[in-house]
Motif scaffolding. Structure first.
Motif, PDB file in Angstrom:
ATOM      1  N   VAL A 247       0.830  -1.206   0.000  1.00  0.00           N
ATOM      2  CA  VAL A 247       0.000   0.000   0.000  1.00  0.00           C
ATOM      3  C   VAL A 247       0.866   1.259   0.000  1.00  0.00           C
ATOM      4  O   VAL A 247       0.506   2.275   0.604  1.00  0.00           O
ATOM      5  CB  VAL A 247      -0.989   0.005   1.193  1.00  0.00           C
ATOM      6  N   ASP A 248       2.017   1.185  -0.642  1.00  0.00           N
ATOM      7  CA  ASP A 248       2.848   2.369  -0.868  1.00  0.00           C
ATOM      8  C   ASP A 248       2.588   2.869  -2.287  1.00  0.00           C
ATOM      9  O   ASP A 248       2.473   2.085  -3.223  1.00  0.00           O
ATOM     10  CB  ASP A 248       4.334   2.031  -0.709  1.00  0.00           C
ATOM     11  N   THR A 249       2.514   4.190  -2.432  1.00  0.00           N
ATOM     12  CA  THR A 249       2.203   4.799  -3.718  1.00  0.00           C
ATOM     13  C   THR A 249       3.485   5.280  -4.386  1.00  0.00           C
ATOM     14  O   THR A 249       4.337   5.899  -3.736  1.00  0.00           O
ATOM     15  CB  THR A 249       1.225   5.966  -3.551  1.00  0.00           C
ATOM     16  N   TYR A 250       3.598   5.015  -5.684  1.00  0.00           N
ATOM     17  CA  TYR A 250       4.767   5.416  -6.457  1.00  0.00           C
ATOM     18  C   TYR A 250       4.312   6.170  -7.705  1.00  0.00           C
ATOM     19  O   TYR A 250       3.248   5.903  -8.257  1.00  0.00           O
ATOM     20  CB  TYR A 250       5.599   4.198  -6.877  1.00  0.00           C
ATOM     21  N   MET A 251       5.159   7.085  -8.133  1.00  0.00           N
ATOM     22  CA  MET A 251       4.921   7.859  -9.340  1.00  0.00           C
ATOM     23  C   MET A 251       6.048   7.572 -10.331  1.00  0.00           C
ATOM     24  O   MET A 251       7.217   7.843 -10.052  1.00  0.00           O
ATOM     25  CB  MET A 251       4.873   9.357  -9.030  1.00  0.00           C
ATOM     26  N   ALA A 252       5.702   6.977 -11.450  1.00  0.00           N
ATOM     27  CA  ALA A 252       6.696   6.658 -12.482  1.00  0.00           C
ATOM     28  C   ALA A 252       6.729   7.770 -13.517  1.00  0.00           C
ATOM     29  O   ALA A 252       5.690   8.311 -13.901  1.00  0.00           O
ATOM     30  CB  ALA A 252       6.366   5.330 -13.152  1.00  0.00           C
ATOM     31  N   VAL A 253       7.927   8.080 -13.991  1.00  0.00           N
ATOM     32  CA  VAL A 253       8.120   9.118 -15.004  1.00  0.00           C
ATOM     33  C   VAL A 253       9.018   8.547 -16.099  1.00  0.00           C
ATOM     34  O   VAL A 253      10.106   8.034 -15.811  1.00  0.00           O
ATOM     35  CB  VAL A 253       8.748  10.391 -14.409  1.00  0.00           C
ATOM     36  N   ALA A 280      -3.096  17.656  -6.933  1.00  0.00           N
ATOM     37  CA  ALA A 280      -2.434  18.203  -8.115  1.00  0.00           C
ATOM     38  C   ALA A 280      -1.097  18.846  -7.746  1.00  0.00           C
ATOM     39  O   ALA A 280      -0.108  18.704  -8.477  1.00  0.00           O
ATOM     40  CB  ALA A 280      -3.352  19.216  -8.804  1.00  0.00           C
ATOM     41  N   ASP A 281      -1.060  19.552  -6.613  1.00  0.00           N
ATOM     42  CA  ASP A 281       0.185  20.190  -6.194  1.00  0.00           C
ATOM     43  C   ASP A 281       1.267  19.157  -5.895  1.00  0.00           C
ATOM     44  O   ASP A 281       2.446  19.354  -6.223  1.00  0.00           O
ATOM     45  CB  ASP A 281      -0.061  21.066  -4.966  1.00  0.00           C
ATOM     46  N   THR A 282       0.875  18.042  -5.276  1.00  0.00           N
ATOM     47  CA  THR A 282       1.850  16.994  -4.960  1.00  0.00           C
ATOM     48  C   THR A 282       2.417  16.381  -6.229  1.00  0.00           C
ATOM     49  O   THR A 282       3.630  16.160  -6.353  1.00  0.00           O
ATOM     50  CB  THR A 282       1.200  15.915  -4.101  1.00  0.00           C
ATOM     51  N   LEU A 283       1.556  16.109  -7.202  1.00  0.00           N
ATOM     52  CA  LEU A 283       2.021  15.514  -8.448  1.00  0.00           C
ATOM     53  C   LEU A 283       2.943  16.462  -9.208  1.00  0.00           C
ATOM     54  O   LEU A 283       3.977  16.049  -9.742  1.00  0.00           O
ATOM     55  CB  LEU A 283       0.822  15.131  -9.319  1.00  0.00           C
ATOM     56  N   LYS A 284       2.574  17.720  -9.247  1.00  0.00           N
ATOM     57  CA  LYS A 284       3.399  18.700  -9.953  1.00  0.00           C
ATOM     58  C   LYS A 284       4.753  18.865  -9.276  1.00  0.00           C
ATOM     59  O   LYS A 284       5.799  18.907  -9.941  1.00  0.00           O
ATOM     60  CB  LYS A 284       2.664  20.038 -10.007  1.00  0.00           C
ATOM     61  N   ASN A 309      -6.817  10.460 -17.811  1.00  0.00           N
ATOM     62  CA  ASN A 309      -7.767  11.561 -17.681  1.00  0.00           C
ATOM     63  C   ASN A 309      -8.173  11.869 -16.249  1.00  0.00           C
ATOM     64  O   ASN A 309      -9.197  12.518 -16.028  1.00  0.00           O
ATOM     65  CB  ASN A 309      -9.023  11.238 -18.499  1.00  0.00           C
ATOM     66  N   ALA A 310      -7.385  11.413 -15.281  1.00  0.00           N
ATOM     67  CA  ALA A 310      -7.708  11.727 -13.891  1.00  0.00           C
ATOM     68  C   ALA A 310      -7.693  13.241 -13.683  1.00  0.00           C
ATOM     69  O   ALA A 310      -6.863  13.958 -14.245  1.00  0.00           O
ATOM     70  CB  ALA A 310      -6.719  11.046 -12.953  1.00  0.00           C
ATOM     71  N   SER A 311      -8.623  13.705 -12.858  1.00  0.00           N
ATOM     72  CA  SER A 311      -8.758  15.154 -12.664  1.00  0.00           C
ATOM     73  C   SER A 311      -7.522  15.765 -12.031  1.00  0.00           C
ATOM     74  O   SER A 311      -7.144  16.895 -12.357  1.00  0.00           O
ATOM     75  CB  SER A 311      -9.991  15.443 -11.805  1.00  0.00           C
ATOM     76  N   ASN A 312      -6.846  15.027 -11.113  1.00  0.00           N
ATOM     77  CA  ASN A 312      -5.650  15.596 -10.484  1.00  0.00           C
ATOM     78  C   ASN A 312      -4.507  15.718 -11.493  1.00  0.00           C
ATOM     79  O   ASN A 312      -3.726  16.670 -11.442  1.00  0.00           O
ATOM     80  CB  ASN A 312      -5.225  14.751  -9.285  1.00  0.00           C
ATOM     81  N   ASN A 313      -4.416  14.780 -12.441  1.00  0.00           N
ATOM     82  CA  ASN A 313      -3.394  14.900 -13.486  1.00  0.00           C
ATOM     83  C   ASN A 313      -3.666  16.097 -14.391  1.00  0.00           C
ATOM     84  O   ASN A 313      -2.765  16.864 -14.736  1.00  0.00           O
ATOM     85  CB  ASN A 313      -3.359  13.623 -14.331  1.00  0.00           C
ATOM     86  N   ARG A 314      -4.929  16.248 -14.772  1.00  0.00           N
ATOM     87  CA  ARG A 314      -5.282  17.347 -15.672  1.00  0.00           C
ATOM     88  C   ARG A 314      -5.015  18.702 -15.026  1.00  0.00           C
ATOM     89  O   ARG A 314      -4.518  19.629 -15.681  1.00  0.00           O
ATOM     90  CB  ARG A 314      -6.747  17.215 -16.054  1.00  0.00           C
TER      91      ARG A 314
END
Length: 680
Positions: A247-253, A280-284, A309-314
């Motif tokens: 249950v750890d979240t990761y962001m791949a780029v 959105a701020d965390t992702l950015k 199309n997730a709203s936080n990504n947009r």
């Protein structure tokens, strides 16, 4: 010597001559003598011609035994195996075991012609067997006592052999995504001991805290050197979020750009852990930290960001050129049709029928028997996945193929009649199949990382809309499904900025510049504004058009699909065809206008050809447009690259490796995705 009765001789024909001076008794005596003499001569002659009785050697391999044999007894068996006899002169020679040197020497000394024949036969036999005549081996030198001890000593820790083997084991762990603790397993250690007894495999801690981090830093340095080689290179990114088993979240780029040699290059920049809410701020902030702080890239050179199309990504990437994932948009649009009540209830009952066969061994066996008796393909039923609409189409299409076998099995068991599809369900299933079948080719069409994809979005959109046009004879449910899909799909691409990006990319693709672009004048005005800030290199690249090099072809499904779409588009009446008007030229933008005219006069290339190869040949002729082509054509149309990163992460963070730290997981994923590319 024969003796005649008169002159002490016998005529050649053997009859004695009788004369009157000889008596009858003397003649008889002479005839008896002559007969006895003939028998003795004949016996002596036969003995010399036949020679002694001989027997061949059993299992003879050498050609020498054509000229030698053994003396035989009355039963035809060899009397003395150690003394073969020459077939020419019947001389017995002494031999020891399988050594035939004495025999060959005898031929050389006594029978030169036979010895020459023997050598020719020996040479021919060697050539026929594909090997040369065996040479006399040099005696091997006996190893010294020190060398014998060194064979059992382990390699020194700092030796080249140990470093090479340590690196090979570390690459095996990263590329094959196996647990690090495999180096301590008995089977792996036994394998390494059989391969090289002098290599002592280090512990798991050595690889996790020394060798793998060292390899990670070296790989990062190679990628950083390539990215910093051209500091003003445009690049695009894709990103997505993933939750591990712990249950750890990761962001791949992932990053994608066009090299100076006009080749598409992609890298995985990392898999960073998130320790706060997915706002959105965390992702950015996380994205900028990875690109700017970790890799030292300029966010101003990011040509586009592709996500779902997730709203936080947009919201997070609205300041940049945000591109929605083509595959995700198509999935959401198709789901609008699948969510129709009649379709959803029918698919729910179909899933229960498929589950009944997949979970029962008895029904599976009966199903295979019915397939054989009905001569149907030996295919199993497919259960769909909620995250991929293509699997729903596969489930429906496979059920239609095997419907007879399924009904035959269910009809024989009264307890399974509730799984029998109804007539209305079969009608609905067939409608769903017919509506979704033309769209099945577009699911993964733009998922590649080694080719230009953003410029293919408009051609595929045109084809999808053409497939969803109402036709005469369509049933009401089919019309409703088509309208749902077309309406939702068009809504996701109605943004003006998004349309400008898609049209500009298509305009800069020499395959579609005259066919699918609908905003050509807007594109020219925007490129004229941006051309003021373009700084071309001081030396223009050499124009390779005179070399006769043909554009390379990329044989993929997308290419053949685009060929078909382009042919249909050129043959259809396009209501969106734009009317060209001359663009006003000023001294500042006159150079770009000249390039517009030259580019417009060049014919479109085949969709099967590579647009990047075309630009590599025309960069010197159209330097400003080539600059914009590198800016736009590097954008990814799908976020599949980052989703593949999470497929790799799922293989690494398995249930037996759930205690991996975020740092180690990032290193292992990074190496699994990039190590092979760096080695090439």
């Amino acid at each position: 010597m024969l003796v005649c009765a008169t002159h002490a001789r016998v005529p050649p024909y053997g009859r004695p001559c009788f004369f009157s001076s000889r008596t009858q008794q003397e003649a008889a005596l002479l005839l008896s003598f002559n007969k006895h003499y003939r028998e003795m001569a004949a016996c002596a002659s036969d003995t010399v011609a036949a020679g002694p009785r001989l027997v061949d050697k059993d299992d003879a391999r050498s050609e020498i035994w054509r000229y030698f044999a053994y003396l035989a007894d009355s039963e035809g068996k060899a009397t003395d195996m150690s003394r073969p006899v020459c077939r020419k002169c019947y001389k017995q020679l002494q031999t020891k075991g399988a050594n035939t040197s004495n025999l060959a020497k005898h031929l050389a000394d006594k029978h030169a012609e036979l010895h020459k024949e023997f050598k020719d036969r020996q040479r021919s036999a060697a050539m026929g067997s594909g090997r040369a005549t065996p040479q006399r081996q040099q005696p091997t030198q006996q190893p010294t006592l020190q060398a014998m001890f060194e064979q059992h000593n382990k390699y020194p820790r700092e030796s080249k052999e140990v470093k090479r083997l340590n690196r090979a084991v570390a690459e095996f762990i990263c590329l094959d995504q196996v647990p690090v603790y495999i180096v301590e397993k008995a089977g792996f250690r036994n394998l390494m001991q059989n391969l090289d007894k002098r290599y002592d495999v280090p512990s798991r801690n050595f690889f996790m805290y020394n060798e793998i981090p060292k390899m990670y830093n070296e790989t990062r340095a190679i990628i950083s050197a390539q990215l910093s080689h051209t500091p003003n290179t445009f690049f695009s990114c894709t990103t997505d979020l993933w939750t591990s088993r712990t249950v750890d979240t990761y962001m791949a780029v992932t990053l994608q750009f066009i090299t100076q040699s006009w080749e598409m290059q992609s890298w995985c920049l990392g898999c960073s852990a998130l320790y706060s809410d997915h706002t959105a701020d965390t992702l950015k902030e996380t994205l900028e930290q990875i690109i700017t702080d970790s890799w030292g890239l300029d966010m101003a050179n990011m040509a586009g960001m592709t996500t779902d199309n997730a709203s936080n990504n947009r919201k997070a990437f609205s300041e940049y050129t945000w591109i929605p994932c083509f595959g995700h948009n198509l999935h959401l649009a198709v789901n609008k049709a699948i969510d129709i009540d009649r379709v959803a209830s029918c698919l729910s009952r179909l899933r229960k029928t498929v589950s009944g066969f997949s979970r029962s061994n008895k029904m599976s066996r009966l199903f295979k028997d019915k397939q054989k008796s009905l001569k149907l393909p030996q295919h199993t039923l497919i259960h769909d996945e909620p995250t991929r609409w293509g699997s729903t189409y596969d489930m429906v299409e496979r059920f239609c193929e095997q419907q007879q076998a399924v009904s035959a099995v269910l009809a024989e068991d009264r307890k399974k009649w509730h799984l029998m599809p109804r007539d209305t369900d079969m009608t609905t299933i067939e409608i769903v199949r017919d509506v979704l079948a033309p769209l099945s080719d577009f699911t993964d069409a733009l998922s590649g990382e080694k080719e230009t994809t953003i410029s293919s979005v408009l051609p595929l959109m045109w084809k999808i809309k053409a497939c969803l046009i109402e036709e005469e004879g369509d049933r009401p449910l089919a019309i409703e499904m088509k309208n749902k899909i077309r309406g939702d799909f068009e809504k996701r691409y109605d943004d003006h900025n998004l349309q400008m990006t898609l049209n500009t990319s298509t305009f800069l693709d020499p395959r579609f510049k005259d066919t699918f672009v609908t905003m050509e004048e807007d594109i020219k005005r925007e490129l004229l504004l941006k051309s003021e800030a373009v700084q071309l290199p001081s030396h223009s690249p050499v124009d390779p058009r005179g070399t006769g090099a043909a554009p390379k072809r990329n044989k993929r499904d997308l290419k053949s699909l685009l060929c078909t779409i382009t042919t249909e588009k050129k043959g259809a009446d396009n209501s969106e065809t734009r009317h060209h008007s001359p663009t006003p030229a000023t001294p500042t933008d006159r150079r770009l206008n000249v390039e517009f005219l030259e580019y417009k006069q060049l014919r479109e290339i085949s969709p099967a050809e590579d647009p990047l190869a075309w630009w590599s040949q025309h960069e010197a002729q159209l330097p400003i447009l080539a600059h914009f082509a590198k800016n736009y054509l590097c954008i990814a149309a799908s976020s599949c690259a980052s989703e593949r990163v999470f497929s790799t992460s799922g293989n690494i963070c398995s249930p037996r490796r759930s205690r991996l730290t975020e740092e180690h997981l990032d290193m292992l994923v990074f190496l699994a995705k990039n190590l092979n590319k760096c080695k090439k």
